[in-house]
Design an enzyme around this catalytic site. Structure first.
Site, mmCIF file in Angstrom:
data_model
loop_
_atom_site.group_PDB
_atom_site.id
_atom_site.type_symbol
_atom_site.label_atom_id
_atom_site.label_comp_id
_atom_site.label_asym_id
_atom_site.label_seq_id
_atom_site.Cartn_x
_atom_site.Cartn_y
_atom_site.Cartn_z
ATOM 1 N N TYR A 64 0.840 -1.187 0.000
ATOM 2 C CA TYR A 64 0.000 0.000 0.000
ATOM 3 C C TYR A 64 0.887 1.253 0.000
ATOM 4 C CZ TYR A 64 -3.632 -3.329 1.506
ATOM 5 O OH TYR A 64 -4.505 -4.392 1.612
ATOM 6 N N SER A 210 -12.518 -5.884 1.200
ATOM 7 C CA SER A 210 -13.565 -5.431 0.263
ATOM 8 C C SER A 210 -14.933 -5.973 0.676
ATOM 9 C CB SER A 210 -13.238 -5.852 -1.178
ATOM 10 O OG SER A 210 -12.121 -5.158 -1.665
#
Length: 322
Positions: A64, A210
């Site tokens: 990330y 998600s």
């Protein structure tokens, strides 16, 4: 008071909802390109709202933003007066195109990026590597025994790979505590491919990433499809976001809205609550947030309990996503 859940067969206890920190990547790199860069004060507001709402853990990763998300998280926690031990921090090693030896070679960078917060859970981010599952699992066990990390997890592992990692770690006296998987009402494949059943059998926590299908389960894109066109990154090109995919999921979205109205909640909270309740304590979720109000909505899930009938209705309307 939020009822905590045990992380696999470890002593670590987690709030059922954590905060996914993918969006703290500052827009850097392939992974970071999914999100617009967030100002530091926005990151701090999101972390603050999460903590105030009862969240006690945060999930980030090397990939990330090449450490940017880890540093942003550490900075926000420190600015908010949190100290080592106050929260649980999870991060991940990215395996491709690397070998298992890089796990030990890169851990000091992970520790530095997250300093002063220790790594409570270190995960293998993807199944694709230039080394075997055995070699990677042994390298992670080495880190536990060296005191550099507390527990070991994997991400995106099939049932076969998860069982293999579990077996290798068990021989070293280290439990495999988690498998982080894409899991939502619009992607229930882990229920039919053996991952969920094996996790329950082996005492492994499923960390659902998600869990809102990148915002689709909020219903906002069904209400106003033009919002999709303005999204940063490749999400707008995914099949679920196209007209046909939106129509397929519309009956589920309408049911989530109906149940949400009955509880004074939101469709997103209902979607998260289903994940947290349907499989007992096996699943925890890590929705992201790009605004403070998103984080406040996420933590509101902790106060919601669905009835058996509501769980069943949602299950029936999302069966075709298994």
């Amino acid at each position: 008071m939020v009822k905590l859940r045990r992380l696999g067969r470890s002593e670590i206890e987690l709030s059922p909802v954590g905060l996914g920190c993918w969006q703290f990547s500052e827009g850097f790199g392939l992974a970071g390109g999914f999100w617009e860069a967030l100002p530091a004060d926005t990151v701090q507001e999101i972390v603050d709202a999460s903590l105030r709402g009862g969240i006690n853990w945060f999930d980030t990763a090397e990939a990330y933003g090449n450490g940017r998300s880890e540093r942003a998280l550490s900075t926000a926690l420190t600015s908010l007066g949190r100290k080592p031990g106050d929260v649980v921090v999870a991060t991940k090693w990215f395996p491709f195109p690397r070998t298992a030896s890089h796990i030990g070679k890169t851990i000091d960078e992970r520790i530095s990026c997250l300093s002063p917060f220790p790594i409570d859970l270190h995960q293998i981010h993807q199944p694709f590597s230039l080394s075997t599952v055995e070699a990677q699992s042994n390298a992670m066990a080495d880190l536990v025994q060296a005191g550099k990390i507390k527990t070991v997890g994997v991400s995106n592992y099939s049932e076969k790979r998860m069982r293999a990692a579990h077996a290798v770690l068990a021989r070293r006296g280290v439990p495999l505590v988690s498998n982080q998987m894409q899991y939502s009402l619009l992607d229930r494949r882990i229920e039919s491919n053996g991952v969920m059943a094996a996790a329950k059998e082996l005492g492994i926590t499923i960390i659902a990433y998600s869990p809102l299908a990148q915002g689709l389960l909020s219903g906002k894109f069904h209400e106003d499809p033009s919002l999709i066109k303005n999204r940063v990154g490749p999400r707008k090109f995914l099949p679920a976001f196209r007209a046909k995919g939106m129509e397929r999921s519309r009956p589920l979205i309408e049911e989530l809205r109906k149940i949400a109205t009955a509880h004074g909640a939101t469709p997103s909270q209902v979607a998260l609550s289903w994940l947290l309740q349907f499989h007992g304590d096996t699943v925890v979720v890590i929705p992201g947030a790009t605004k403070r109000r998103h984080a406040e909505e996420n933590v509101g899930t902790l106060q919601l309990t669905l009835s058996p009938d509501e769980l069943r209705r949602i299950d029936e309307l999302s069966q075709h996503y298994r």
